[in-house]
Design an enzyme around this catalytic site. Sequence first.
Site, PDB file in Angstrom:
ATOM      1  N   THR A 183       0.712  30.195  46.376  1.00 60.39           N
ATOM      2  CA  THR A 183      -0.519  29.508  45.971  1.00 60.39           C
ATOM      3  C   THR A 183      -1.679  29.955  46.863  1.00 60.39           C
ATOM      4  OG1 THR A 183       0.905  27.652  45.442  1.00 60.39           O
ATOM      5  CG2 THR A 183      -1.454  27.242  45.396  1.00 60.39           C
ATOM      6  N   GLU A 217      -4.107  17.155  49.293  1.00 62.78           N
ATOM      7  CA  GLU A 217      -3.386  17.958  50.288  1.00 62.78           C
ATOM      8  C   GLU A 217      -4.306  19.109  50.658  1.00 62.78           C
ATOM      9  OE1 GLU A 217       0.779  18.784  49.709  1.00 62.78           O
ATOM     10  OE2 GLU A 217       0.589  20.726  50.705  1.00 62.78           O
ATOM     11  N   ARG A 224       6.998  26.487  38.710  1.00 61.67           N
ATOM     12  CA  ARG A 224       5.951  27.418  38.269  1.00 61.67           C
ATOM     13  C   ARG A 224       6.104  27.739  36.787  1.00 61.67           C
ATOM     14  NH1 ARG A 224       2.755  30.762  41.172  1.00 61.67           N
ATOM     15  NH2 ARG A 224       2.573  30.245  43.362  1.00 61.67           N
ATOM     16  N   HIS A 284       0.930  24.484  53.675  1.00 60.24           N
ATOM     17  CA  HIS A 284       0.899  25.918  53.373  1.00 60.24           C
ATOM     18  C   HIS A 284       0.848  26.772  54.640  1.00 60.24           C
ATOM     19  CE1 HIS A 284       0.868  28.777  50.037  1.00 60.24           C
ATOM     20  NE2 HIS A 284       0.538  29.596  51.017  1.00 60.24           N
ATOM     21  N   ARG A 321       9.785  31.279  38.592  1.00 60.11           N
ATOM     22  CA  ARG A 321      10.289  32.339  39.479  1.00 60.11           C
ATOM     23  C   ARG A 321      11.250  31.807  40.550  1.00 60.11           C
ATOM     24  NH1 ARG A 321       4.826  33.992  42.683  1.00 60.11           N
ATOM     25  NH2 ARG A 321       4.052  34.126  40.547  1.00 60.11           N
ATOM     26  N   HIS A 340       8.046  23.215  43.575  1.00 60.08           N
ATOM     27  CA  HIS A 340       6.987  23.716  42.697  1.00 60.08           C
ATOM     28  C   HIS A 340       7.621  24.351  41.460  1.00 60.08           C
ATOM     29  CE1 HIS A 340       3.114  26.430  42.450  1.00 60.08           C
ATOM     30  NE2 HIS A 340       3.352  25.786  41.325  1.00 60.08           N
ATOM     31  N   HIS A 353      12.090  28.141  48.209  1.00 60.60           N
ATOM     32  CA  HIS A 353      12.613  29.474  48.541  1.00 60.60           C
ATOM     33  C   HIS A 353      14.129  29.517  48.713  1.00 60.60           C
ATOM     34  CE1 HIS A 353       8.759  31.043  48.048  1.00 60.60           C
ATOM     35  NE2 HIS A 353       8.240  30.197  48.919  1.00 60.60           N
ATOM     36  N   ASN A 365       9.740  21.595  51.482  1.00 58.79           N
ATOM     37  CA  ASN A 365       9.644  22.336  50.217  1.00 58.79           C
ATOM     38  C   ASN A 365      10.841  23.292  50.127  1.00 58.79           C
ATOM     39  OD1 ASN A 365       9.022  24.583  48.492  1.00 58.79           O
ATOM     40  ND2 ASN A 365       6.911  23.886  48.397  1.00 58.79           N
TER      41      ASN A 365
HETATM   42  N1  PXP Z   1       1.910  22.557  49.802  1.00 56.34           N
HETATM   43  C1  PXP Z   1       1.576  23.170  48.638  1.00 56.34           C
HETATM   44  C2  PXP Z   1       0.653  22.454  47.715  1.00 56.34           C
HETATM   45  C3  PXP Z   1       2.109  24.438  48.304  1.00 56.34           C
HETATM   46  O1  PXP Z   1       1.765  25.023  47.152  1.00 56.34           O
HETATM   47  C4  PXP Z   1       3.021  25.030  49.187  1.00 56.34           C
HETATM   48  C5  PXP Z   1       3.651  26.335  48.836  1.00 56.34           C
HETATM   49  O2  PXP Z   1       4.410  26.191  47.684  1.00 56.34           O
HETATM   50  C6  PXP Z   1       3.359  24.338  50.363  1.00 56.34           C
HETATM   51  C7  PXP Z   1       2.769  23.113  50.660  1.00 56.34           C
HETATM   52  C8  PXP Z   1       4.344  24.896  51.345  1.00 56.34           C
HETATM   53  O3  PXP Z   1       3.864  26.065  51.875  1.00 56.34           O
HETATM   54  P1  PXP Z   1       4.833  26.962  52.744  1.00 56.34           P
HETATM   55  O4  PXP Z   1       5.992  27.325  51.842  1.00 56.34           O
HETATM   56  O5  PXP Z   1       3.990  28.120  53.117  1.00 56.34           O
HETATM   57  O6  PXP Z   1       5.271  26.137  53.912  1.00 56.34           O
END
Ligand code: PXP
Length: 252
Positions: free
Chosen positions: A105, A155, A49, A194, A53, A47, A14, A11
């Site tokens: 989330t 998920e 949003r 997450h 952001r 993601h 960030h 992901n």
């Molecule tokens: N999976 C989902 C559905 C999420 O919303 C997120 C956070 O955006 C992640 C995975 C990744 O989480 P993290 O950034 O904490 O590794």
Amino acid sequence: MTARYLRLGVNIDHVATIRNARGGPHPDPVRAARAAVEAGADGITAHLREDRRHISDADIERLAREIDRPLNLEMAATGEMLEIALRHTPHAACIVPEKRTEVTTEGGLDAASLHNHLYPVVDRLSEAGIRVSLFIEADPRQLEAAARLKAPVVELHVGAYCDAEGAERARHLERIRAAAALAEELGIECHAGHGLGFDTVGPIAAIESLVELNIGHFLVGEAIFGGLDSTIKRMRALMDKARAEATGDKCA
Ligand code: PXP
């Protein structure tokens, strides 16, 4: 026994958070996605949003066009996001709950209560050939709701497991293990994500019913110290080791 391969979705939200702190083009999340693929990511997750952001509409357009690995678009179940997903037809769309005021989330989607709202969204995405995933808590009620919604993928939100310690963490892990097994029984492909980091990924990766982990914040943060390439490779190695040990396959 050969271990079932566990995919890693990286992901890159960030990277966009850091870029947006200055309003310019650097660092570019699409460049990060390319680097993640080179380091061994099996897919890229982003993601979009409602408040934009981090990831922008232009990022999604470029990711869909320029990255030759499956794109997993995380989205709220809104008309606007449905329209965007149908325009870009990513490989997968993960439906997440979204609140404007949350930092990230928080918790899974209440698929059980939101059946009537989610059904047409899941249906339209599936009709367009997009693999729909529902981001839910490790709760049998939510898994049964996902089955009623005909979602091919769920998920599991593992944030509470990552935040907990000791016996409480073990309880969360047991719930995740049971939910992943139930998903398999229901014929639903099971992912998790997450909050995962080097210290928490092993026991999750060892759950054989899981086929994909989505990891972002830790990888981007740790890349400050170790670089994206070696951070992703280390995560990949930890996942493979835990999975191989769980199946007794030392060579996987
Ligand atoms: N999976 C989902 C559905 C999420 O919303 C997120 C956070 O955006 C992640 C995975 C990744 O989480 P993290 O950034 O904490 O590794």
